[in-house]
Design a protein around this motif. Structure first.
Motif: not given
Length: 599
Positions: A193-202
């Motif tokens: 989630g941190f690496a992508t910044g995608d709030s839906k991931l982790f």
């Protein structure tokens, strides 16, 4: 004695000191799910409700001054300062008529092992009969938590396991189909989630438990690995390599598990590897593949000789939902020599036994320890790390809450007051308590951790470290509204502050814990003024001998927070409600399982 020692003065008016003892009892209502984080205002702070202050400012200041005085020598574990600190806290508990928390004893022995890794530690990889060494300190940091004077891994296979995460609630398993028994796993720090910044991931940029370095080692051990190396990245870790080098060199305290019937697996070797060194490993991996292809009478362009995998490609590969572990086709030799010193420190705690459900426990906690003295200080230099804010304020608040509860009839549930040791050495006292609790952890209803409280005056808000995790925030909002304050998230959730204080060891056992930090918006002086105060403390006093009581302190902010903490504890102690973690958080399933087993 320290040169030019100033004597602290209370700057409070008589009007603030009087009329602070009346506190109402509230029973919790329906819980509301978390909404969007509220916004604080730097120009229109809320009005302070003076009636919602708790504790005597004189008593709080006296306790902080005593605990952070030179006589306590920095409150280091296993020192004369520890003895003075424990005696001081126990005397207060007995004066208040509180019962011992640990059977007939107020003190819980915490066995420790001080392990020092010799800088001669070696990490080598062999390719084409040539040894490629990695420098201890600059390239890798290595250690073992096992109480062995020599630790050696010979020709251990290196396997890349992505982020090293097994998280069913996020449908993520980096170890699926991967056999790492007896091998060294290499994993990335933080989470996808941190690496992508995608709030839906982790949880997007907000760090989860799965992103912490402690989890990486724990999971690798559960998977049967012999060792684990975390690839350092300054952004993902939230600190540079220098912090890794300085933090893991020299003596390190660990729990002495010889004294515990723990069945928890442990790694033979744990460590970090720098990004540059990881890139070097990938180049060695490519060389090894070429050699293997040639040995099979294949050319370098054949299918058996894959092109070199770059570090960026490795990062991208680990982000794929269908990621499978990668054998690096390398074998490593690791050799460590360690000196070990065994010692014992103490947690100390008391309780007010519940009148109806005594096993069900609400717990307040704070760490009593600090950094002790600097043996290398020059003549005339201030050598004592007094730890006034960190964490004499927390112990003063703990004692204030103990006094308030002792003046009331016992609630149906028990209320405990716990001061833990060795927080500064890695949250060890709270970890030992969680492994050896006086009542099962499943019977701990909830808790509040107090670490470095506000000494700058009343605020219009209260910052929650780990915002959005548990229903304890609903209780906080309920009573913060009565103070005309708002509950706000921390500024940098990606730094993982929630996982860096003692409550974390309780959370790992499923116990909902609240960790509230100082507010960010001063009622009288505004946000910019308070930020400047906090930044100056961090730069000039935090973990330095200068963390001493100051003439300009205003403990009304501390009193605000103590009032809130008391209301929440009273609410829960007089309730039958069991707060839970919010849906999608990493500790929810642990809590559900422990409560199901308890029932």
């Amino acid at each position: 004695m320290k040169p030019n020692k100033k004597h602290a003065k209370s700057t409070f008016t008589a009007g603030l000191i009087t009329g602070l003892s009346a506190i109402a009892l509230f029973i919790s209502g329906c819980q509301q799910p978390p909404g969007d984080p509220p916004q604080t205002s730097a120009t229109e702070p809320a009005n302070q409700v003076e009636s919602t202050l708790a504790g005597s400012p004189e008593h709080l200041l006296n306790d902080i001054t005593t605990l952070s005085s030179d006589a306590f020598a920095g409150r280091a574990p296993m020192s004369a300062g520890e003895t003075k600190t424990l005696d001081f806290i126990q005397q207060r508990f007995t004066d208040l008529g509180l019962q011992p928390l640990f059977g007939d004893a107020y003190r819980q022995p915490v066995p420790l092992a001080e392990i020092s890794t010799d800088p001669s530690a070696s990490f080598t990889v062999k390719v084409d009969d040539q040894q490629h060494g990695f420098s201890y300190g600059d390239d890798v940091m290595l250690w073992s938590t096992r109480t062995q004077t020599a630790v050696d891994l010979a020709q251990a296979e290196l396997v890349f396991a992505g982020y090293g995460i097994v998280a069913p609630e996020f449908n993520w398993d980096d170890y699926a189909g991967l056999d790492v028994a007896g091998k060294i796993v290499v994993v990335l720090v933080n989470d996808p989630g941190f690496a992508t910044g995608d709030s839906k991931l982790f949880q997007g940029r907000t760090m989860t438990y799965y992103g912490r370095w402690t989890y990486k080692f724990e999971e690798a051990a559960r998977q049967g690995a012999a060792g684990a190396l975390i690839v350092h990245n300054s952004d993902a870790a939230s600190y540079p390599w220098a912090v890794v080098k300085n933090s893991w060199s020299g003596p390190q305290f660990h729990l002495d598990q010889r004294a515990n019937d723990s069945t928890q697996p442990s790694l033979a070797v744990s460590g970090w590897i720098s990004e540059n060194s990881m890139a070097r490993l990938l180049m060695l991996m490519s060389q090894q593949q070429v050699l293997a292809a040639a040995a099979n009478s294949q050319t370098e362009n054949s299918a058996g000789a894959d092109p070199a995998l770059t570090l960026d490609e490795l990062y991208q590969t680990a982000l794929q939902p269908d990621f499978n572990g990668i054998a690096l086709n390398l074998q490593a030799d690791i050799s460590l020599h360690q000196s070990i010193r065994y010692a014992q420190s103490y947690n100390i705690g008391a309780r007010i036994t519940g009148s109806k459900s005594p096993e069900e426990t609400i717990i307040y906690m704070a760490h009593w320890d600090h950094l002790g003295t600097n043996a290398a200080a020059a003549e005339g230099e201030d050598a004592i790390y007094n730890g006034a804010v960190d964490n004499a304020t927390g112990i003063a608040a703990l004692l204030s809450l103990a006094e308030a509860f002792s003046q009331q009839p016992a609630a149906p549930r028990s209320v405990a007051f716990l001061a833990v040791t060795a927080e500064e050495s890695g949250l060890l006292g709270s970890a030992w308590y969680a492994q050896n609790p006086p009542v099962p952890m499943a019977q701990h209803v909830a808790g509040i951790n107090m670490d470095a409280l506000n000494v700058y005056g009343p605020t219009a808000d209260l910052v929650v470290v780990g915002y959005g995790k548990s229903e304890m925030e609903d209780y906080l909002r309920k009573y913060a509204q009565q103070q005309e304050r708002i509950v706000a998230p921390e500024e940098r959730p990606e730094a993982g502050g929630f996982y860096r204080s003692d409550h974390f060891n309780f959370a790992k056992q499923g116990v909902p814990m609240l960790y509230a930090d100082s507010g960010s918006n001063h009622i009288e002086h505004g946000a910019a003024w308070l930020l400047e105060k906090q930044q100056r403390f961090t730069a000039e006093r935090y973990h330095k001998p200068q963390d001493e009581v100051q003439d300009d302190w205003d403990l009304r902010g501390m009193q605000q927070d103590i009032w809130l903490f008391q209301q929440i504890g009273q609410d829960l102690a007089n309730s039958t409600v069991w707060p839970s973690w919010y849906e999608g958080t990493e500790f929810r399933q642990i809590r559900q399982a422990s409560r199901a087993a308890a029932n």
